[in-house]
Write a protein that holds these residues in place. Structure first.
Motif, PDB file in Angstrom:
ATOM      1  N   LYS A 164      37.721  -8.935  -8.911  1.00  0.00           N
ATOM      2  CA  LYS A 164      37.474  -7.986 -10.113  1.00  0.00           C
ATOM      3  C   LYS A 164      36.211  -6.928  -9.627  1.00  0.00           C
ATOM      4  CE  LYS A 164      36.917  -9.912 -14.042  1.00  0.00           C
ATOM      5  NZ  LYS A 164      36.075 -10.498 -15.222  1.00  0.00           N
ATOM      6  N   THR A 165      35.097  -7.561  -9.249  1.00  0.00           N
ATOM      7  CA  THR A 165      33.972  -6.670  -8.772  1.00  0.00           C
ATOM      8  C   THR A 165      34.425  -5.674  -7.616  1.00  0.00           C
ATOM      9  OG1 THR A 165      32.519  -8.541  -9.521  1.00  0.00           O
ATOM     10  CG2 THR A 165      31.709  -6.712  -8.066  1.00  0.00           C
ATOM     11  N   CYS A 166      35.155  -6.046  -6.607  1.00  0.00           N
ATOM     12  CA  CYS A 166      35.491  -5.440  -5.653  1.00  0.00           C
ATOM     13  C   CYS A 166      36.522  -4.120  -6.257  1.00  0.00           C
ATOM     14  CB  CYS A 166      36.290  -5.976  -4.733  1.00  0.00           C
ATOM     15  SG  CYS A 166      35.387  -7.192  -3.473  1.00  0.00           S
ATOM     16  N   LEU A 167      37.267  -4.082  -6.966  1.00  0.00           N
ATOM     17  CA  LEU A 167      38.242  -3.199  -7.729  1.00  0.00           C
ATOM     18  C   LEU A 167      37.238  -2.369  -8.371  1.00  0.00           C
ATOM     19  CD1 LEU A 167      41.236  -5.606  -8.593  1.00  0.00           C
ATOM     20  CD2 LEU A 167      41.140  -3.676  -6.541  1.00  0.00           C
ATOM     21  N   LEU A 168      36.254  -2.862  -9.156  1.00  0.00           N
ATOM     22  CA  LEU A 168      35.504  -1.982 -10.227  1.00  0.00           C
ATOM     23  C   LEU A 168      34.425  -1.054  -9.046  1.00  0.00           C
ATOM     24  CD1 LEU A 168      34.229  -4.576 -12.779  1.00  0.00           C
ATOM     25  CD2 LEU A 168      35.847  -2.390 -13.040  1.00  0.00           C
ATOM     26  N   LEU A 169      34.035  -1.578  -8.128  1.00  0.00           N
ATOM     27  CA  LEU A 169      33.423  -0.805  -6.967  1.00  0.00           C
ATOM     28  C   LEU A 169      34.166   0.300  -6.674  1.00  0.00           C
ATOM     29  CD1 LEU A 169      31.828  -3.687  -4.758  1.00  0.00           C
ATOM     30  CD2 LEU A 169      30.626  -1.765  -6.248  1.00  0.00           C
ATOM     31  N   GLU A 170      35.435   0.293  -6.149  1.00  0.00           N
ATOM     32  CA  GLU A 170      36.197   1.116  -5.784  1.00  0.00           C
ATOM     33  C   GLU A 170      36.955   2.124  -6.830  1.00  0.00           C
ATOM     34  OE1 GLU A 170      38.097   3.624  -3.099  1.00  0.00           O
ATOM     35  OE2 GLU A 170      37.113   1.794  -2.520  1.00  0.00           O
ATOM     36  N   GLN A 171      37.261   1.667  -7.825  1.00  0.00           N
ATOM     37  CA  GLN A 171      38.024   2.564  -8.824  1.00  0.00           C
ATOM     38  C   GLN A 171      36.837   3.425  -9.683  1.00  0.00           C
ATOM     39  OE1 GLN A 171      39.668  -0.658 -11.184  1.00  0.00           O
ATOM     40  NE2 GLN A 171      41.391  -0.783  -9.762  1.00  0.00           N
ATOM     41  N   ASN A 172      35.426   2.878 -10.043  1.00  0.00           N
ATOM     42  CA  ASN A 172      34.573   3.404 -10.751  1.00  0.00           C
ATOM     43  C   ASN A 172      33.682   4.427  -9.772  1.00  0.00           C
ATOM     44  OD1 ASN A 172      35.807   2.036 -12.697  1.00  0.00           O
ATOM     45  ND2 ASN A 172      34.072   0.859 -13.249  1.00  0.00           N
ATOM     46  N   GLY A 173      33.969   4.432  -8.532  1.00  0.00           N
ATOM     47  CA  GLY A 173      33.129   5.307  -7.953  1.00  0.00           C
ATOM     48  C   GLY A 173      31.586   4.961  -7.404  1.00  0.00           C
ATOM     49  N   TRP A 174      31.661   3.854  -7.132  1.00  0.00           N
ATOM     50  CA  TRP A 174      30.257   3.089  -6.381  1.00  0.00           C
ATOM     51  C   TRP A 174      30.220   3.193  -5.006  1.00  0.00           C
ATOM     52  CZ3 TRP A 174      26.374   2.436  -9.862  1.00  0.00           C
ATOM     53  CH2 TRP A 174      26.509   2.498 -11.192  1.00  0.00           C
ATOM     54  N   LEU A 175      31.067   3.547  -4.292  1.00  0.00           N
ATOM     55  CA  LEU A 175      31.084   3.505  -2.963  1.00  0.00           C
ATOM     56  C   LEU A 175      31.093   4.953  -2.389  1.00  0.00           C
ATOM     57  CD1 LEU A 175      33.826   0.634  -2.311  1.00  0.00           C
ATOM     58  CD2 LEU A 175      31.194   0.527  -2.589  1.00  0.00           C
ATOM     59  N   ALA A 176      30.072   5.107  -1.320  1.00  0.00           N
ATOM     60  CA  ALA A 176      30.099   6.359  -0.447  1.00  0.00           C
ATOM     61  C   ALA A 176      31.455   6.411   0.438  1.00  0.00           C
ATOM     62  CB  ALA A 176      28.976   6.413   0.511  1.00  0.00           C
ATOM     63  N   ALA A 177      31.857   7.468   0.729  1.00  0.00           N
ATOM     64  CA  ALA A 177      32.959   7.655   1.591  1.00  0.00           C
ATOM     65  C   ALA A 177      33.276   6.725   2.622  1.00  0.00           C
ATOM     66  CB  ALA A 177      33.063   9.038   2.000  1.00  0.00           C
ATOM     67  N   GLU A 217      43.268 -11.454  -1.828  1.00  0.00           N
ATOM     68  CA  GLU A 217      44.368 -10.621  -1.926  1.00  0.00           C
ATOM     69  C   GLU A 217      44.343  -9.656  -3.322  1.00  0.00           C
ATOM     70  OE1 GLU A 217      47.927 -13.166  -2.199  1.00  0.00           O
ATOM     71  OE2 GLU A 217      47.260 -14.186  -0.317  1.00  0.00           O
ATOM     72  N   GLY A 218      44.893  -8.397  -2.878  1.00  0.00           N
ATOM     73  CA  GLY A 218      44.618  -7.379  -3.814  1.00  0.00           C
ATOM     74  C   GLY A 218      43.467  -6.447  -3.587  1.00  0.00           C
ATOM     75  N   LEU A 219      42.762  -6.540  -2.470  1.00  0.00           N
ATOM     76  CA  LEU A 219      41.716  -5.555  -2.461  1.00  0.00           C
ATOM     77  C   LEU A 219      41.914  -4.295  -2.276  1.00  0.00           C
ATOM     78  CD1 LEU A 219      39.458  -7.589   0.174  1.00  0.00           C
ATOM     79  CD2 LEU A 219      38.870  -7.190  -2.116  1.00  0.00           C
ATOM     80  N   PRO A 220      41.283  -3.258  -2.300  1.00  0.00           N
ATOM     81  CA  PRO A 220      41.680  -1.885  -2.243  1.00  0.00           C
ATOM     82  C   PRO A 220      42.117  -1.819  -0.953  1.00  0.00           C
ATOM     83  CG  PRO A 220      39.358  -1.903  -3.327  1.00  0.00           C
ATOM     84  CD  PRO A 220      39.855  -3.257  -2.800  1.00  0.00           C
ATOM     85  N   ASP A 221      43.318  -1.021  -0.769  1.00  0.00           N
ATOM     86  CA  ASP A 221      44.101  -0.624   0.388  1.00  0.00           C
ATOM     87  C   ASP A 221      43.237   0.101   1.446  1.00  0.00           C
ATOM     88  OD1 ASP A 221      46.387  -1.624  -0.747  1.00  0.00           O
ATOM     89  OD2 ASP A 221      47.294  -0.024  -1.042  1.00  0.00           O
ATOM     90  N   ASN A 222      42.114   1.056   0.921  1.00  0.00           N
ATOM     91  CA  ASN A 222      41.525   1.483   1.987  1.00  0.00           C
ATOM     92  C   ASN A 222      40.106   0.839   2.509  1.00  0.00           C
ATOM     93  OD1 ASN A 222      40.390   1.797  -0.610  1.00  0.00           O
ATOM     94  ND2 ASN A 222      39.139   3.507  -0.028  1.00  0.00           N
ATOM     95  N   TRP A 223      40.269  -0.451   2.389  1.00  0.00           N
ATOM     96  CA  TRP A 223      39.029  -1.423   3.048  1.00  0.00           C
ATOM     97  C   TRP A 223      39.721  -2.007   4.099  1.00  0.00           C
ATOM     98  CZ3 TRP A 223      35.846  -4.435  -1.232  1.00  0.00           C
ATOM     99  CH2 TRP A 223      35.062  -3.571  -2.290  1.00  0.00           C
TER     100      TRP A 223
END
Length: 187
Positions: free
Chosen positions: A130-143, A158-164
């Motif tokens: 849940k935290t990994c998805l929030l980091l990605e979806q909510n804009g907390w990560l630099a490019a 399983e289910g981590l963002p595809d771009n990780w």
């Protein structure tokens, strides 16, 4: 009972962090931190770091000791936050910003992109994905952010963002730890 963790590298090398016992608090072991910061040796200096579920603060203070530009440490336990502030004051940790509050609530706020994220949630609480998805979806990560994830051994991510992309992974005792690199999601 007061506990201690020694910073293993950088400006504050060999300095002790003091903290009190708290339910679920398990500082990242020294050998794991040493491996992690060997992996990150060229990435910490000048970076903006986010330490979620900060606990003892071992990861965030280690990053600050190694010349991170800024370290934001988020922790929900009031006593742990008091210890984080006390350790920052003793170390002269002006680049450490301590935020008392729930991680999920923090990540629902206005995002600030971070270069390096430390994610070490309490075990067996189902918070990692849940935290990994929030980091990605909510804009907390630099490019091209790097994300360190520490979990109990055997937890499948399983289910981590595809771009990780998984760069490194190891286990030590009951701890599994992984380093991911983010690439910008294709629009």
């Amino acid at each position: 009972m007061a506990n201690k963790v020694r910073i293993i590298g950088g400006t504050w090398r060999s300095r002790l962090l003091h903290f009190d016992d708290a339910p679920g608090l398990r500082p990242t072991p020294a050998r794991v931190r040493e491996t992690l910061f060997n992996w990150l040796q060229y990435d910490v200096a000048g970076s903006r770091c986010l330490d979620l579920f900060a606990g003892s603060g071992a990861l965030g203070f280690e990053a600050a000791s190694r010349d991170a530009q800024e370290v934001v440490q988020v922790e929900s336990d009031a006593k742990a936050c008091k210890n984080l502030r006390a350790n920052a004051a003793v170390l002269g940790g002006g680049k450490n910003r301590i935020i008392e509050g729930e991680v999920e609530r923090f990540l629902a706020g206005r995002p600030e992109p971070f270069d390096l994220v430390f994610l070490d949630p309490p075990f067996a609480k189902n918070l990692t994905l849940k935290t990994c998805l929030l980091l990605e979806q909510n804009g907390w990560l630099a490019a091209h952010a790097l994300i360190y994830v520490e979990t109990e051994v055997g937890l499948e991510l399983e289910g981590l963002p595809d771009n990780w992309q998984l760069l490194k992974h190891k286990t030590a005792g009951e701890v599994a730890y992984r380093l991911f690199a983010r690439t910008p999601a294709l629009e």
